[in-house]
Enzyme design. Structure first.
Site, PDB file in Angstrom:
ATOM      1  N   ASP A   1       2.799  -3.344  -0.039  1.00 48.16           N
ATOM      2  CA  ASP A   1       1.820  -2.492  -1.011  1.00 48.16           C
ATOM      3  C   ASP A   1       0.918  -3.424  -1.841  1.00 48.16           C
ATOM      4  O   ASP A   1       1.140  -4.617  -2.142  1.00 48.16           O
ATOM      5  CB  ASP A   1       2.790  -1.630  -1.847  1.00 48.16           C
ATOM      6  CG  ASP A   1       2.112  -0.269  -2.369  1.00 48.16           C
ATOM      7  OD1 ASP A   1       0.815  -0.368  -2.184  1.00 48.16           O
ATOM      8  OD2 ASP A   1       2.757   0.497  -2.764  1.00 48.16           O
TER       9      ASP A   1
ATOM     10  N   GLU B   1      -4.528  -5.480  -1.724  1.00 49.72           N
ATOM     11  CA  GLU B   1      -5.980  -5.817  -1.828  1.00 49.72           C
ATOM     12  C   GLU B   1      -6.228  -7.057  -2.673  1.00 49.72           C
ATOM     13  O   GLU B   1      -7.101  -7.614  -2.383  1.00 49.72           O
ATOM     14  CB  GLU B   1      -6.471  -4.405  -2.702  1.00 49.72           C
ATOM     15  CG  GLU B   1      -6.359  -3.135  -1.954  1.00 49.72           C
ATOM     16  CD  GLU B   1      -4.908  -2.731  -2.274  1.00 49.72           C
ATOM     17  OE1 GLU B   1      -4.532  -2.897  -3.300  1.00 49.72           O
ATOM     18  OE2 GLU B   1      -4.498  -1.853  -1.250  1.00 49.72           O
TER      19      GLU B   1
ATOM     20  N   ASP C   1      -3.926   5.455  -1.316  1.00 50.07           N
ATOM     21  CA  ASP C   1      -3.287   6.490  -2.055  1.00 50.07           C
ATOM     22  C   ASP C   1      -4.333   7.575  -2.092  1.00 50.07           C
ATOM     23  O   ASP C   1      -5.036   7.840  -3.011  1.00 50.07           O
ATOM     24  CB  ASP C   1      -2.944   6.041  -3.413  1.00 50.07           C
ATOM     25  CG  ASP C   1      -1.785   5.069  -3.381  1.00 50.07           C
ATOM     26  OD1 ASP C   1      -1.102   4.758  -2.360  1.00 50.07           O
ATOM     27  OD2 ASP C   1      -1.824   4.082  -4.492  1.00 50.07           O
TER      28      ASP C   1
END
Length: 827
Positions: free
Chosen positions: A400, A403, A473
């Protein structure tokens, strides 16, 4: 000759010589200085050219993070005439204007492909955290009606990426690759990792990057979309295979709070007889935020980690687990990395040491992102991951925030130092290097378990590291669902084939309303959106249900015999029936540079109707998918939000009344069938000519998704199973769709491990001769342990009287016993 005349003659000869050759030929191309810019052209292959531009006196020593290919020895010719330097290979002609410096590209037959825009090169002095360098940009001239694709996962709903500006800095729901390809059959990879603006307007098509010691880009000519994808992977890396089980159905939630709850979900699916191959354990199994990403089970809800993993495996399921790119201050990883100066310092998730929203900044979490550009830091990351989780038998990684999350952004945050310079300089390649560390280390210690990484961000070249990128998300909305089709297709067209999304959207938002029985998942508005998203998910590389606010497990949507429950079960079963087709497609992706999700322009480039089509696509080579992307039974909830507002759930769970919905009503959807072939309705076997729009009757369940099969297709249908490897493929149904010659090569191996890289697999070819009505099943090539020595194939000629959708046809036209030798079946 008199001395004066002799001197004049020498000057004339030297002058003519300079005029005739204004460049230096190199082993791979040329190098020249034009208008105060050093221009170097390098052939990497006959169809791939690298262009490097720099200022005189500057030393350019750049090692690409994305490009791993070494330049081949390419045969080419160089000539100069009328201020044009021409470099010619068997595939490309590259022309450099020795007056303007403009580089242009033509095919071997002389067709103009692309040209730089004259005077568009720019080197603007820039101080990058104390390092004097440049901001760089380059523009190109495209034809007015030329469609281009790529740039990454963009949530803008567009298929062709003309006439827009995109600011490329990796974030939660937009993932960027500085690459586009054209309908003319070429691609451009701008090899820069700093924040970059892509702009396309009447003035030109431009890449402009904040940091660049040089301009560095690759032009590749593949002749068509598949060829460009192949060239991009040739340049940046092939796609390794995932295990068969990754193509089954995956259930997830933010989050299962105990190991008993996680295992209980798998047990419930087995009890209901609903297929399931994977369960995902999201965050906080490590305890509190100060132990963020500790890679160990400190949460009291997970008292027996080994038993947790074993319990999932004993249910014939697989477990992947959440890991992040950051660490809390109470973890040993943090302490070791901090001592070595391998942590960056900016606001990231979570901000507070306390759970809940909004964050309580009186108790800052102290979580910091690590430097994945540092090979020693990647070693440390894997050391703890291996000891804490991989040693337990965890099957894959949910990486997760790759980025990474960057909250409360300040411009000076880019000044953070990494192993390769400022964070600004390498910003967009963060996910590439993060995933690389896990992939390479796992490959070093195990060849028995294929690496599988589910991650939230991607960059050019990441396909080589066993990663499937999801689109972040998202908010639960029909707009978000509609955006996923072009987002996934454009990502695929950058060379990255593995894409998925949170089925149903991550933040339920306005759909988070309870209904009748008090469970929000029974809200009919969300039910319709979820089912349509799930049906689309059948035809993506990973079928994964996930989200917060609302529970997504099938048993929260009713019970067997009710339309929504049955629709969910039907979609999951359809996925499993297609596994032989999907797994063979996976092999074609690895071995032949194919793609799972295929923009219609890839297969029908001469049909201009599909150039900008953002609501249909091919899944593999045979199936045309036209998902239902608009609410038909309930009103749409229009909602826009971001990650911050999404977590601020507040008092969203309120009751809201709507009229009773009859999900058994028949609706209809418009479908365009591309020209150049005939098509069969997957559900009814009705045949249609291409090049037309038809109306397809649909329901929520019985004929849920308009799916059409290309004439000439040979489609294998697998057995009804509870998990991917429950049954062998010893009685596959082989559906033949008449109307054109066709071929399908069935791929099989051990379903996991890397023995396929050593040739341990088998293929069986099926060839349909439409004129002779003959199916030839070829001699089996290759072998592997556990291979079926003998099997039956149930051959079905698709026709309306045998239409059973995803069910196995009970009356095949022919049943043949196959022992590995060629068989000819005549109809």
């Amino acid at each position: 000759m008199k001395p004066g005349y002799y001197l004049l003659f020498l000057v004339l000869i030297l002058t003519l010589g300079c005029n005739q050759q204004s460049y230096n030929k190199t082993a791979s191309g040329i190098k020249t200085t034009i208008d105060s810019t050093v221009v170097e052209i390098q052939f990497f292959t006959p169809g791939i050219v690298r262009v490097i531009k720099s200022l005189p006196g500057e030393t350019v020593e750049k090692k690409s993070l994305s490009v791993i290919k070494e330049a081949e020895k390419v045969s080419f010719k160089v000539s100069e005439s009328d201020n044009i330097i021409s470099l010619v290979s068997d595939v490309l002609t590259v022309k450099v204007n020795s007056k303007t410096g403009t580089v242009s590209y033509l095919s071997a037959s002389g067709d103009a492909l692309l040209s730089e825009k004259a005077g568009s090169v720019a080197f603007i002095p820039f101080n990058d955290a104390g390092n004097e360098t440049y901001s760089v940009k380059q523009s190109f001239s495209l034809n007015p009606d030329e469609a281009i694709y790529g740039l990454g996962i963009l949530q803008n709903g567009k298929m062709s990426q003309r006439n827009q500006q995109v600011h490329m800095v990796q974030n939660n729901t937009w993932d960027f690759s500085t690459f586009f390809q054209s309908v003319k059959g070429y691609g451009v990879f701008w090899d820069n990792y700093s924040p970059t603006d892509f702009t396309d307007n009447e003035a030109g098509t431009e890449f402009a990057s904040v940091v660049g010691d040089c301009i560095d880009y690759y032009f590749m000519y593949g002749k068509n979309a598949d060829g460009v994808v192949a060239e991009m992977r040739n340049l940046t890396g092939k796609v390794p295979m995932f295990p068969l089980w990754t193509y089954g159905f995956w259930q997830s939630r933010e989050r299962y709070k105990t190991q008993d709850e996680t295992v209980g979900v798998v047990e419930k699916y087995r009890e209901l007889g609903i297929p399931l191959d994977g369960i995902i354990q999201d965050w906080q199994y490590w305890g509190d935020n100060y132990h963020w990403n500790g890679m160990s089970f400190l949460n009291p809800g997970f008292p027996e980690p080994q038993k947790f993993v074993d319990d999932v495996h004993q249910l014939n399921a697989h477990l992947i687990i959440s890991i992040w790119s950051s660490f809390g201050p109470e973890t040993p990883q943090y302490r070791e990395l901090d001592e070595k100066g391998m942590l960056m310092n900016f606001q990231t998730w979570p901000q507070s040491g306390k759970e809940g929203w909004p964050p309580d900044m009186n108790y800052p979490s102290g979580v910091r992102v690590y430097d994945p550009f540092n090979p020693e830091a990647r070693d440390i990351y894997w050391k703890y991951l291996n000891e804490g989780l991989f040693s337990l038998g965890i099957d894959g990684w949910w990486m997760d925030s790759t980025e990474p999350d960057h909250l409360d952004f300040k411009p000076e945050d880019f000044d953070n130092k990494t192993y390769l310079g400022s964070f600004r300089k390498v910003r967009n390649a963060f996910p590439l290097e993060t995933v690389k560390g896990v992939y390479e280390h796992q490959r070093e210690v195990s060849s028995d378990k294929r690496v599988f990484i589910l991650t939230r961000s991607g960059f050019a070249g990441q396909q080589r590291y066993g990663s499937n990128v999801w689109s972040g998300d998202l908010y639960s909305s029909w707009d978000a669902l509609r955006n996923q089709i072009p987002a996934g297709l454009n990502f695929t067209l950058t060379g990255n084939p593995n894409f998925n999304s949170d089925i149903g959207g991550f933040f339920a938002g306005a759909y988070n309303k309870s209904w009748n029985d008090g469970t929000a998942a029974s809200n009919p508005l969300f039910q319709e959106l979820y089912v349509r998203w799930l049906q689309y998910g059948v035809f993506t590389p990973m079928m994964r249900s996930h989200g917060t606010d609302l529970k997504r497990e099938i048993y929260y949507f009713g019970k067997q015999g009710e339309p929504i429950y049955d629709a969910i079960a039907s979609a999951i079963n359809l996925r499993y029936s297609l596994l032989p087709y999907i797994y063979t497609t996976s092999w074609n992706v690895t071995n032949n540079n194919s793609s799972f999700m295929r923009a219609l322009v890839m297969d029908f480039p001469t049909d201009k109707s599909v150039w900008n089509m953002n609501n249909e696509y091919m899944f593999g080579q045979s199936l045309l998918v036209a998902p239902v992307l608009n609410a038909q039974y309930t009103p749409e909830k229009i909602l826009k939000g971001d990650e911050m507002s999404g977590w601020n759930k507040g008092s969203a769970k309120t009751k809201e009344g709507y009229p009773l919905i009859d999900f058994t009503e028949v609706k209809s959807s418009a479908v365009y069938l591309p020209a150049g072939t005939a098509w069969y309705d997957f559900w009814t076997n009705e045949k249609f000519d291409g090049g037309q729009v038809i109306s397809k009757e649909t329901t929520i369940n019985t004929t849920p998704v308009p799916v059409y099969v290309k004439a000439g297709a040979i489609l294998p249908i697998g057995p009804k199973v509870q998990y991917a490897t429950e049954k062998t493929w010893d009685s596959l149904e082989i559906r033949i769709y008449e109307g054109a010659d066709g071929e399908f090569i069935l791929y099989e191996d051990e379903n996991d491990n890397y023995n396929y890289e050593k040739g341990v697999y088998s293929t069986i070819s099926f060839n349909w001769n439409n004129a002779d009505k003959t199916l030839t099943i070829g001699k089996r090539n290759g072998e592997f342990p556990g291979m079926l020595a003998e099997r039956n194939f149930n051959i079905v000629l698709a026709s309306k009287n045998k239409a059973k959708g995803n069910e196995i046809a009970s009356q095949p036209d022919k049943i043949v016993t196959y022992s590995g030798e060629e068989i000819v079946v005549k109809f």
